[in-house]
Design a protein around this motif. Structure first.
Motif, mmCIF file in Angstrom:
data_model
loop_
_atom_site.group_PDB
_atom_site.id
_atom_site.type_symbol
_atom_site.label_atom_id
_atom_site.label_comp_id
_atom_site.label_asym_id
_atom_site.label_seq_id
_atom_site.Cartn_x
_atom_site.Cartn_y
_atom_site.Cartn_z
ATOM 1 N N ASN A 134 0.814 -1.176 0.049
ATOM 2 C CA ASN A 134 -0.103 -0.117 0.069
ATOM 3 C C ASN A 134 0.698 1.360 -0.055
ATOM 4 O OD1 ASN A 134 -1.620 2.261 1.340
ATOM 5 N ND2 ASN A 134 -3.192 0.797 1.056
ATOM 6 N N CYS A 135 0.576 2.208 -1.003
ATOM 7 C CA CYS A 135 1.347 3.189 -1.116
ATOM 8 C C CYS A 135 0.564 4.740 -0.683
ATOM 9 C CB CYS A 135 2.121 3.352 -2.466
ATOM 10 S SG CYS A 135 0.834 3.761 -3.700
ATOM 11 N N ASP A 136 -0.342 4.494 0.132
ATOM 12 C CA ASP A 136 -1.135 5.675 0.456
ATOM 13 C C ASP A 136 -0.185 6.929 0.976
ATOM 14 O OD1 ASP A 136 -3.242 4.567 -0.667
ATOM 15 O OD2 ASP A 136 -4.356 4.158 0.935
ATOM 16 N N GLY A 137 0.460 6.400 2.123
ATOM 17 C CA GLY A 137 1.131 7.357 2.827
ATOM 18 C C GLY A 137 2.517 8.073 1.951
ATOM 19 N N GLY A 200 -11.040 -0.135 -4.411
ATOM 20 C CA GLY A 200 -11.834 -0.225 -2.925
ATOM 21 C C GLY A 200 -10.900 -0.686 -1.802
ATOM 22 N N VAL A 201 -9.748 -1.073 -1.998
ATOM 23 C CA VAL A 201 -8.966 -1.616 -0.863
ATOM 24 C C VAL A 201 -8.870 -0.700 0.216
ATOM 25 C CG1 VAL A 201 -6.822 -2.555 -0.130
ATOM 26 C CG2 VAL A 201 -7.692 -3.125 -2.117
ATOM 27 N N PRO A 202 -8.912 -0.748 1.314
ATOM 28 C CA PRO A 202 -8.857 0.209 2.632
ATOM 29 C C PRO A 202 -7.624 0.730 2.628
ATOM 30 C CG PRO A 202 -10.111 -1.689 3.375
ATOM 31 C CD PRO A 202 -9.827 -2.240 1.894
ATOM 32 N N SER A 203 -7.422 2.072 2.833
ATOM 33 C CA SER A 203 -6.304 2.840 2.827
ATOM 34 C C SER A 203 -5.980 2.912 4.299
ATOM 35 C CB SER A 203 -6.375 4.520 2.298
ATOM 36 O OG SER A 203 -6.828 4.117 0.911
ATOM 37 N N PHE A 204 -4.644 3.214 4.567
ATOM 38 C CA PHE A 204 -4.008 3.279 5.695
ATOM 39 C C PHE A 204 -4.649 4.561 6.573
ATOM 40 C CE2 PHE A 204 -0.068 0.629 4.580
ATOM 41 C CZ PHE A 204 -0.736 -0.614 4.952
ATOM 42 N N GLU A 209 1.737 3.960 10.460
ATOM 43 C CA GLU A 209 2.872 3.994 9.594
ATOM 44 C C GLU A 209 2.723 3.367 8.346
ATOM 45 O OE1 GLU A 209 5.978 3.793 13.393
ATOM 46 O OE2 GLU A 209 5.648 1.743 12.206
ATOM 47 N N ASP A 210 3.490 3.840 7.396
ATOM 48 C CA ASP A 210 3.409 3.352 5.925
ATOM 49 C C ASP A 210 4.430 1.833 5.861
ATOM 50 O OD1 ASP A 210 5.862 4.272 5.664
ATOM 51 O OD2 ASP A 210 5.319 5.617 4.743
ATOM 52 N N ASP A 211 4.627 1.653 4.542
ATOM 53 C CA ASP A 211 5.401 0.449 4.520
ATOM 54 C C ASP A 211 6.945 0.731 4.665
ATOM 55 O OD1 ASP A 211 5.709 2.114 2.430
ATOM 56 O OD2 ASP A 211 6.302 0.621 0.777
ATOM 57 N N THR A 212 7.462 1.813 5.100
ATOM 58 C CA THR A 212 8.841 1.861 5.253
ATOM 59 C C THR A 212 8.708 1.999 7.050
ATOM 60 O OG1 THR A 212 8.586 4.318 5.430
ATOM 61 C CG2 THR A 212 9.209 3.427 3.410
ATOM 62 N N GLY A 213 7.928 1.860 7.902
ATOM 63 C CA GLY A 213 8.087 2.026 9.098
ATOM 64 C C GLY A 213 7.869 3.516 9.548
ATOM 65 N N SER A 215 6.217 7.482 9.736
ATOM 66 C CA SER A 215 5.179 8.308 9.807
ATOM 67 C C SER A 215 5.046 8.754 8.037
ATOM 68 C CB SER A 215 4.721 9.228 10.602
ATOM 69 O OG SER A 215 5.633 10.103 10.429
ATOM 70 N N PRO A 216 3.708 9.059 7.412
ATOM 71 C CA PRO A 216 3.776 9.762 6.185
ATOM 72 C C PRO A 216 4.801 10.818 5.871
ATOM 73 C CG PRO A 216 1.654 8.828 6.563
ATOM 74 C CD PRO A 216 2.683 8.632 7.922
ATOM 75 N N THR A 217 4.638 11.800 7.122
ATOM 76 C CA THR A 217 5.286 12.941 6.845
ATOM 77 C C THR A 217 6.762 13.017 7.032
ATOM 78 O OG1 THR A 217 5.029 13.346 9.152
ATOM 79 C CG2 THR A 217 3.276 14.473 8.048
ATOM 80 N N ASP A 218 7.231 11.646 7.081
ATOM 81 C CA ASP A 218 8.721 11.671 7.301
ATOM 82 C C ASP A 218 9.564 11.226 6.047
ATOM 83 O OD1 ASP A 218 8.563 9.761 10.614
ATOM 84 O OD2 ASP A 218 8.986 12.026 9.855
#
Length: 219
Positions: A134-137, A200-204, A209-213, A215-218
């Protein structure tokens, strides 16, 4: 109105138009304050000069800066001209601006940006399918940094489409997308990921935390 009055009223307009010998300094002054690459057409319109004369002056300036070994250079990037620091002095600029702190994109962000660049316009779910996570973040980060932008919706699903921006071209040092390295053949075709792509897959959650561990803002 007398002839003297007409001449006096016309004088400021004549003074505003740069003389031939003032074209280069005028271009330098304008390019010092632009916040994005300026096109030759725009510069010619602003300065009231033929585009051909402006184009020649810009190239002469670029050659002069290179010949003189200046710490900056004039580049044709993303369809326009803008000043950039010369790569040879990147360490000096980095030391002054960043003061030792790095503000680079993570590996996840770079991978996501690459998929968008080669597949655009592309939906978020297609990008997630290509990367396998998932790449939402990460997409939110790229949007915040101005590297990608929304570009309408996909007719079949109504999903938002994403494309790279002029800022992306500028940061990558490209004149256009046709200068991207030939990497597209290594990415799976759209029909290969069609079955895995579900808008339609639920987003984070934003705070998750995204796939890198991180937070998105990092990113």
């Amino acid at each position: 109105m007398t002839d003297a009055t007409r001449a006096a009223s016309a004088a400021p307009d004549a003074a505003d138009e740069p003389a031939p010998q003032d074209l280069k300094p005028s271009l330098e002054a304008v390019l010092m304050v632009v916040d994005e690459p300026a096109t030759e057409e725009h510069l010619a319109k602003v300065l009231g000069r033929p585009r051909r004369a402006v184009a020649e002056a810009l190239r002469e300036l670029a050659d002069e800066y290179t010949r003189d070994g200046r710490g900056f250079e004039l580049r044709l990037i993303a369809g326009g001209w803008r000043y950039y620091t010369r790569p040879a002095y990147a360490s000096a600029v980095e030391a002054f601006v960043l003061d030792g702190q790095q503000a680079r994109l993570t590996q996840a962000a770079l991978e996501t940006l690459a998929v968008v660049a080669y597949r655009q316009p592309v939906t978020r779910s297609r990008v997630s399918a290509v990367r396998g996570v998932n790449c939402d973040g990460v997409m939110r980060t790229l949007l915040q940094r101005g590297l990608v932008a929304e570009a309408g919706t996909e007719p079949e699903t109504g999903a938002i489409l994403y494309v790279t921006t002029h800022y992306f071209l500028e940061r990558m040092g490209l004149r256009g997308l046709d200068e991207l390295p030939e990497l597209a053949p290594f990415l799976p075709e759209a029909d290969q990921v069609e079955g895995e792509s579900q808008e339609g897959v639920p987003s984070f959650d934003v705070d998750q935390e995204d796939d890198t561990g991180d937070s998105p803002t990092d990113h």
